[in-house]
Design a protein around this motif. Structure first.
Motif, mmCIF file in Angstrom:
data_model
loop_
_atom_site.group_PDB
_atom_site.id
_atom_site.type_symbol
_atom_site.label_atom_id
_atom_site.label_comp_id
_atom_site.label_asym_id
_atom_site.label_seq_id
_atom_site.Cartn_x
_atom_site.Cartn_y
_atom_site.Cartn_z
ATOM 1 N N MET A 24 0.823 -1.211 0.000
ATOM 2 C CA MET A 24 0.000 0.000 0.000
ATOM 3 C C MET A 24 0.857 1.261 0.000
ATOM 4 N N ILE A 25 1.963 1.227 0.722
ATOM 5 C CA ILE A 25 2.848 2.396 0.768
ATOM 6 C C ILE A 25 3.544 2.606 -0.566
ATOM 7 N N PHE B 201 0.787 -5.909 -8.285
ATOM 8 C CA PHE B 201 -0.268 -6.046 -7.295
ATOM 9 C C PHE B 201 -1.441 -5.113 -7.496
ATOM 10 N N ARG B 202 -1.306 -4.099 -8.343
ATOM 11 C CA ARG B 202 -2.448 -3.219 -8.624
ATOM 12 C C ARG B 202 -3.612 -3.985 -9.249
ATOM 13 N N GLU B 203 -3.285 -4.834 -10.182
ATOM 14 C CA GLU B 203 -4.316 -5.628 -10.854
ATOM 15 C C GLU B 203 -5.044 -6.508 -9.834
ATOM 16 N N PHE B 204 -4.272 -7.123 -8.936
ATOM 17 C CA PHE B 204 -4.883 -7.968 -7.915
ATOM 18 C C PHE B 204 -5.780 -7.154 -6.985
ATOM 19 N N PHE B 205 -5.295 -5.987 -6.530
ATOM 20 C CA PHE B 205 -6.087 -5.169 -5.608
ATOM 21 C C PHE B 205 -7.372 -4.664 -6.259
ATOM 22 N N ASP B 206 -7.308 -4.368 -7.545
ATOM 23 C CA ASP B 206 -8.527 -3.951 -8.252
ATOM 24 C C ASP B 206 -9.556 -5.073 -8.259
ATOM 25 N N SER B 207 -9.099 -6.300 -8.518
ATOM 26 C CA SER B 207 -10.036 -7.430 -8.523
ATOM 27 C C SER B 207 -10.540 -7.720 -7.107
ATOM 28 N N LEU B 208 -9.703 -7.556 -6.107
ATOM 29 C CA LEU B 208 -10.127 -7.748 -4.718
ATOM 30 C C LEU B 208 -11.187 -6.729 -4.328
ATOM 31 N N LYS B 209 -10.962 -5.488 -4.715
ATOM 32 C CA LYS B 209 -11.938 -4.441 -4.411
ATOM 33 C C LYS B 209 -13.282 -4.748 -5.056
ATOM 34 N N GLN B 210 -13.256 -5.199 -6.303
ATOM 35 C CA GLN B 210 -14.503 -5.547 -6.990
ATOM 36 C C GLN B 210 -15.206 -6.716 -6.303
#
Length: 144
Positions: free
Chosen positions: A35-36, A106-115
């Motif tokens: 995140m940082i 990890f941006r791609e993963f976090f986007d899918s997690l958020k969805q």
């Protein structure tokens, strides 16, 4: 849901998110470090310089904790701290090339997690939930 269940449910969600992230992201940084790095990347892309104090304020993390996190990132060659021309006591935090590559991973993963987290939740429900979370945070901030 009873009032005492709120804290338990928030803790369960945090645990599930951490477990999911730990299982899916197989890289050499922690969730917080991810995140940082993302925060530094976003700010740098907007032409903003990032200092340790910016991270402390944005994430509401103690100075000593941020220092420890940044030391780990620097040790792994993901960031570098550069002296600031206007004040030699503070250091600008810059991402190394490897860190930028990690951010994209990890941006791609976090986007899918958020969805996944917000699926089946209407926009009004989500807005109300975010408002309630904000009020809870403000209530807790009064204790600090």
């Amino acid at each position: 849901m009873m009032e005492e269940d709120v804290v338990l449910e928030l803790k369960k969600i945090a645990n599930l998110m951490k477990r999911t992230i730990d299982q899916k992201i197989n890289i050499k940084v922690t969730n917080t470090q991810c995140m940082i790095l993302n925060f530094i990347y976003d700010n740098n892309n907007r032409g903003r310089v990032v200092y340790q104090k910016d991270i402390e304020d944005f994430f509401e993390i103690r100075r000593s904790s941020v220092c420890e996190i940044l030391n780990g990132l620097e040790k792994n060659g993901l960031i570098k701290r550069c002296s600031c021309d206007s004040d030699l006591r503070i250091k600008e935090i810059k991402l190394e090339k490897e860190a930028i590559n990690l951010v994209f991973e990890f941006r791609e993963f976090f986007d899918s997690l958020k969805q996944k987290i917000i699926q089946n939740i209407s926009k009004p429900e989500l807005e109300t939930f975010c408002l309630v979370l904000k009020k809870m945070r403000e209530n807790l901030e009064e204790l600090c």
